[in-house]
Design an enzyme around this catalytic site. Sequence first.
Site, PDB file in Angstrom:
ATOM      1  CB  CYS A 101      -1.119   0.027   1.101  1.00 51.42           C
ATOM      2  SG  CYS A 101      -2.251   1.456   1.588  1.00 51.42           S
TER       3      CYS A 101
ATOM      4  CD  GLU B  19      -3.674  -0.562  -2.136  1.00 52.83           C
ATOM      5  OE1 GLU B  19      -4.834   0.413  -2.125  1.00 52.83           O
ATOM      6  OE2 GLU B  19      -3.006  -0.075  -0.182  1.00 52.83           O
TER       7      GLU B  19
END
Length: 618
Positions: free
Chosen positions: A218, A291
């Site tokens: 991330c 994600e």
Amino acid sequence: MRFFLGRNPIKSSSVLSLVSSSSNSLLSRLLRTNRAVRSYCIDSTRRSSPESMAIPAPKSAISTIDNEVGLARRFWIKFRRESVFAMYSPFAVSLASGNLKIETFRHYIAQDFHFLKAFAQAYELAEECADDDDAKLAISEIRTAVLEELKLHDSFVQEWGLDVAKEVVVNSATVKYTDFLLATASGKVEGVKAPGKLATPFERTKVAAYTLGAMTPCMRLYAFIGKEFQELQNANEDSHPYRKWIDNYSSESFQASAVQTEELLDKLSVSLTGEELDIIEKLYHQAMKLEIEFFLSQPLVQPTVVPLIKEQNPEEYRLIIFSDFDLTCTVVDSSAILAEIAIVTAPKSDHNQSETQIVRMSSADLRNTWGILSRQYTEEYEQCIESIVPSEKVEFNYENLHNALEQLSDFENRANNRVIESGVLKGLNLEDIKRAGERLILHDGCTTFFQNVVKNENLNANVHVLSYCWCGDLIRSAFSQGGLPELNVHANEFTFEGSISTGEIAKKVESPTDKVQAFNDILANCSKDKKNLTVYIGDSVGDLLCLLQADIGIVFGSSSSLRRVGTQFGVSFIPLFPGLVKKQKEYIEGSSSDWKGSTGILYTVSSWADIHAFILGW
């Protein structure tokens, strides 16, 4: 012909993987004659760093850098495909362009607010597990940065009067991601004891490493996207509505936090076993996929230019994808493989050949002849390019370029005739050719892209491969091995007596003008019940006319001769992602994306992941 240009040297191991035979002597001769291929592999620097988005290196680079970079960087490179799909998501492209609807951004901020709270909690759990004081301090610093990021979100909330706790329901993608992070940070990983039962400092540190493995993607992805978006902004323009968001993730402080997280993951993983590192890799990969799902879950209430198939109604449009083969699909030019087969299967001398066999040159004579053909081709090719390129850049005019490239067509025809007359392609066994095709290495993601196109029953699409390759059987074998026997191949063909090549070539596609004629013939033969949307993917001067005729021309790699010829004739080369962001800015609701050929604009990519993400999406 193009068989001597843009050549990557073939390693011995690569040659062995391309051609196998029941004969041990054939394999040993492949090793001994590998150096001969290098005489054809001229200008191996042609594939320099692509002039496209600054994305991580392709998967094929992993083996050469495993011992040079840390674990976190290796994973980022290995899973670069996922970073591309995240960046090409409709949400990200609309955000980068600045025309993302405010209600979508509000929804995203609310979801991200919930995600960041879980992110901070996961860091807190990781800090508790870390046994090393320096690691604890580093995790604490990163957690503080996350809390600062939450404050930024607070400023967004206050600016737009949004109460994230009351007004937004946390969506399933956010829940899936946060549950994954918190479960990992709590030690709920396959083969790992729960936190309360961790008996040793090592076991606790291992959980901290797992947690960082799930969180590092991330940080790196947002740092990467922030920088890419920042580079697209006009320095003198402050009107981008999401500039504060872009400035935050492109800032030196956030970039430093991402690096710090990666360094911490490297440090915590030093003492882990191979099996434990495999667990971290799986966690990293899972986080990257989550994600993408998080980005894709943001509700868009506007048209977008990505993915291409989403905006094209299959009832109205027929998608036709054209692709070159050598060095667009393949890592090594097919003619180098055919030359290698010819040399290693040739007799050692001209003596003792059966009268019933096609008479062949000895392997030594073949090497010498290939060397002469190689040098002659290279010299004349460079002279031909020099003769057709204007001394000064001119305004784009397709007809002028077409006329100039007719000279290259004449040159290619003469070069192919020399190869035929030399006899160097005599005596190749069809089965050897097919085996080489089955083992031909294609660029990462190429096969997967075409598989997704042809296997999608709801996608009204056709695929055509247009190639200078001397032997279409080699191409068909390469794609059949990948489960793609249905691709339409338009290439030259060897002529055979039985299963042995005569040295003659049935010439069908040997020049830029031949390619564009085949391109136009295919379109002319399409039924008229639907409109055609054409995409051409290629890498060389030989593809230039087709690239420009297609509605969307995509240049793979960075051929210097293609760039030079195209630029001097007024062609513009634009990296695909910035080009899509610009087009998204111009996309007016209620209008079409308006892809038109013959504009003199080509889009450049460095990987098939870019092509897949743009055309098909995740």
